[in-house]
Design a protein around this motif. Structure first.
Motif, PDB file in Angstrom:
ATOM      1  N   LYS A  39       8.053   1.052  -0.416  1.00 62.28           N
ATOM      2  CA  LYS A  39       8.511   0.533  -1.706  1.00 62.28           C
ATOM      3  C   LYS A  39       9.522   1.470  -2.369  1.00 62.28           C
ATOM      4  CE  LYS A  39       4.309   0.457  -3.366  1.00 62.28           C
ATOM      5  NZ  LYS A  39       3.597   1.153  -2.273  1.00 62.28           N
ATOM      6  N   ALA A  86       0.827  -1.204   0.000  1.00 61.48           N
ATOM      7  CA  ALA A  86       0.000   0.000   0.000  1.00 61.48           C
ATOM      8  C   ALA A  86       0.865   1.259   0.000  1.00 61.48           C
ATOM      9  CB  ALA A  86      -0.913  -0.017   1.220  1.00 61.48           C
ATOM     10  N   ASN A  87       0.225   2.413  -0.083  1.00 57.38           N
ATOM     11  CA  ASN A  87       0.929   3.706   0.026  1.00 57.38           C
ATOM     12  C   ASN A  87       1.704   3.750   1.327  1.00 57.38           C
ATOM     13  OD1 ASN A  87      -1.859   5.009  -1.497  1.00 57.38           O
ATOM     14  ND2 ASN A  87       0.163   5.506  -2.249  1.00 57.38           N
ATOM     15  N   GLY A  88       2.931   4.215   1.237  1.00 54.01           N
ATOM     16  CA  GLY A  88       3.718   4.401   2.452  1.00 54.01           C
ATOM     17  C   GLY A  88       4.316   3.127   3.016  1.00 54.01           C
ATOM     18  N   ALA A  89       4.191   2.011   2.309  1.00 53.48           N
ATOM     19  CA  ALA A  89       4.728   0.737   2.815  1.00 53.48           C
ATOM     20  C   ALA A  89       6.255   0.737   2.836  1.00 53.48           C
ATOM     21  CB  ALA A  89       4.217  -0.425   1.970  1.00 53.48           C
ATOM     22  N   GLU A  94       6.660   2.055  -9.954  1.00 56.56           N
ATOM     23  CA  GLU A  94       5.299   2.407 -10.407  1.00 56.56           C
ATOM     24  C   GLU A  94       5.225   2.811 -11.873  1.00 56.56           C
ATOM     25  OE1 GLU A  94       2.504   2.565  -8.374  1.00 56.56           O
ATOM     26  OE2 GLU A  94       3.315   2.593  -6.349  1.00 56.56           O
ATOM     27  N   GLU A 119       9.600   6.844  -9.826  1.00 51.56           N
ATOM     28  CA  GLU A 119       8.170   7.141  -9.763  1.00 51.56           C
ATOM     29  C   GLU A 119       7.923   8.558 -10.280  1.00 51.56           C
ATOM     30  OE1 GLU A 119       4.725   6.867  -6.333  1.00 51.56           O
ATOM     31  OE2 GLU A 119       6.788   7.172  -5.748  1.00 51.56           O
ATOM     32  N   GLN A 160       1.536  -0.500  -7.398  1.00 50.74           N
ATOM     33  CA  GLN A 160       0.284  -0.582  -6.645  1.00 50.74           C
ATOM     34  C   GLN A 160      -0.716  -1.416  -7.429  1.00 50.74           C
ATOM     35  OE1 GLN A 160      -1.377   2.531  -4.496  1.00 50.74           O
ATOM     36  NE2 GLN A 160       0.490   3.741  -4.418  1.00 50.74           N
TER      37      GLN A 160
HETATM   38  P1  ATP Z   1       3.839   5.174  -2.221  1.00 50.97           P
HETATM   39  O1  ATP Z   1       3.287   4.011  -2.938  1.00 50.97           O
HETATM   40  O2  ATP Z   1       2.786   6.053  -1.609  1.00 50.97           O
HETATM   41  O3  ATP Z   1       4.879   5.932  -2.984  1.00 50.97           O
HETATM   42  P2  ATP Z   1       5.898   3.725  -0.782  1.00 50.97           P
HETATM   43  O4  ATP Z   1       5.541   2.320  -0.443  1.00 50.97           O
HETATM   44  O5  ATP Z   1       6.772   3.954  -1.944  1.00 50.97           O
HETATM   45  O6  ATP Z   1       4.577   4.584  -0.912  1.00 50.97           O
HETATM   46  P3  ATP Z   1       7.806   5.273   0.708  1.00 50.97           P
HETATM   47  O7  ATP Z   1       7.683   6.450  -0.184  1.00 50.97           O
HETATM   48  O8  ATP Z   1       9.021   4.455   0.619  1.00 50.97           O
HETATM   49  O9  ATP Z   1       6.550   4.329   0.531  1.00 50.97           O
HETATM   50  O10 ATP Z   1       7.606   5.774   2.206  1.00 50.97           O
HETATM   51  C1  ATP Z   1       7.777   4.919   3.345  1.00 50.97           C
HETATM   52  C2  ATP Z   1       7.635   5.730   4.625  1.00 50.97           C
HETATM   53  O11 ATP Z   1       8.712   6.664   4.744  1.00 50.97           O
HETATM   54  C3  ATP Z   1       6.358   6.572   4.684  1.00 50.97           C
HETATM   55  O12 ATP Z   1       5.905   6.548   6.019  1.00 50.97           O
HETATM   56  C4  ATP Z   1       6.811   7.951   4.280  1.00 50.97           C
HETATM   57  O13 ATP Z   1       6.006   8.945   4.883  1.00 50.97           O
HETATM   58  C5  ATP Z   1       8.216   7.994   4.830  1.00 50.97           C
HETATM   59  N1  ATP Z   1       9.092   8.852   4.012  1.00 50.97           N
HETATM   60  C6  ATP Z   1       9.375   8.690   2.703  1.00 50.97           C
HETATM   61  N2  ATP Z   1      10.231   9.649   2.257  1.00 50.97           N
HETATM   62  C7  ATP Z   1      10.498  10.422   3.341  1.00 50.97           C
HETATM   63  C8  ATP Z   1      11.316  11.589   3.560  1.00 50.97           C
HETATM   64  N3  ATP Z   1      12.064  12.092   2.568  1.00 50.97           N
HETATM   65  N4  ATP Z   1      11.331  12.123   4.802  1.00 50.97           N
HETATM   66  C9  ATP Z   1      10.594  11.581   5.799  1.00 50.97           C
HETATM   67  N5  ATP Z   1       9.819  10.498   5.662  1.00 50.97           N
HETATM   68  C10 ATP Z   1       9.760   9.930   4.467  1.00 50.97           C
END
Ligand code: ATP
Length: 233
Positions: free
Chosen positions: A40, A35-38, A159, A83, A191
């Motif tokens: 990835k 999911a978002n924020g996992a 993505e 992305e 996703q």
């Molecule tokens: P999405 O599909 O929404 O892009 P994701 O699975 O790629 O999500 P990441 O972008 O890797 O997830 O984020 C993982 C966690 O790290 C999240 O809680 C996000 O808020 C946090 N995070 C990502 N980048 C930063 C940053 N530059 N500073 C602080 N926190 C961050």
């Protein structure tokens, strides 16, 4: 080709990846879904050298690359297709592609460009056009083409279907299958779990920075938990 072991990454006090272990075999396509924020994108950025890990190792083609500089990792054969496309909007299509192959021998540049135009004829027709004026799908293809210009052994795709119309998603996934058949190993973040698992040989499910499930794609596609959470039941 790629072996990640016990990888942990944090942004200040916020953990993003927690003890992640994952492998991508030569010639394979491995999907990373969640999911978002996992976490990835964090994993992709860490393998590319854009983010430093707190702990763990990343072994690529027999050498440890955790903590290495991004340009060094590109030179070893890892390319990130990030992305959100991230093409350079004010440069032309051709200039964007040439930048992707910046560390390659000059004499091979034209041949590499021709290979990309063959894969994406639409780019070949728009060489002098500014990248910012391309459609979303064309920019996605340009980002892929630019990543391929470095002749990667491992392509990290973050993505690739984001924001594309369904028909274009199919087209991009067909391209990815072809690029893989021609010998490029891939780690694919998506996703769009169904499309990703259909394309991939193996998959990992990431939740809150941890791998909670892994297996051959067919098994994940039929897994009740995956179906409930990601495949709409
Ligand atoms: P999405 O599909 O929404 O892009 P994701 O699975 O790629 O999500 P990441 O972008 O890797 O997830 O984020 C993982 C966690 O790290 C999240 O809680 C996000 O808020 C946090 N995070 C990502 N980048 C930063 C940053 N530059 N500073 C602080 N926190 C961050």
């Amino acid at each position: 080709m790629l072996e990640i072991a016990n990888l942990s990454v944090a942004y200040g006090p916020i953990p993003a990846l927690d003890n992640v272990t994952l492998a991508v075999g030569t010639g394979r396509i491995v999907a990373l879904i969640g999911a978002n924020g996992a976490g990835k994108s964090t994993l992709m950025r860490t393998v590319s050298g854009l983010q430093r890990p707190q702990a763990g190792t990343i072994l690529f083609a027999g050498q440890y690359i955790q903590g290495a500089a991004p340009h060094d990792i590109v030179r070893r054969g890892v390319a990130l297709c990030p992305e959100g496309r991230r093409v350079f909007p004010h440069l032309t299509v051709r200039e964007n592609l040439v930048l992707g192959g910046y560390h390659r021998p000059k004499r091979e540049l034209e041949g590499d460009l021709v290979r990309v135009y063959q894969l994406f004829p639409r780019l070949g027709e728009r060489l002098r056009q500014r990248a910012g004026g391309l459609s979303g799908g064309e920019q996605q293809m340009l980002a892929l083409g630019r990543a391929l210009m470095s002749r990667p052994r491992l392509l990290l795709l973050d993505e690739p279907s984001l924001g594309l119309a369904p028909l274009l998603v199919q087209e991009v996934f067909k391209m990815l299958a072809q690029i893989n058949r021609e010998g490029t190993t891939m780690l694919l973040v998506e996703q769009n779990a169904v499309a990703a698992l259909r394309l991939a040989h193996y998959g990992y499910l990431l939740e809150n920075g941890r791998i909670i499930l892994e297996g051959p794609s067919n098994r994940l596609l039929n897994d009740p938990m995956v179906q409930a959470a990601y495949l709409g039941g």
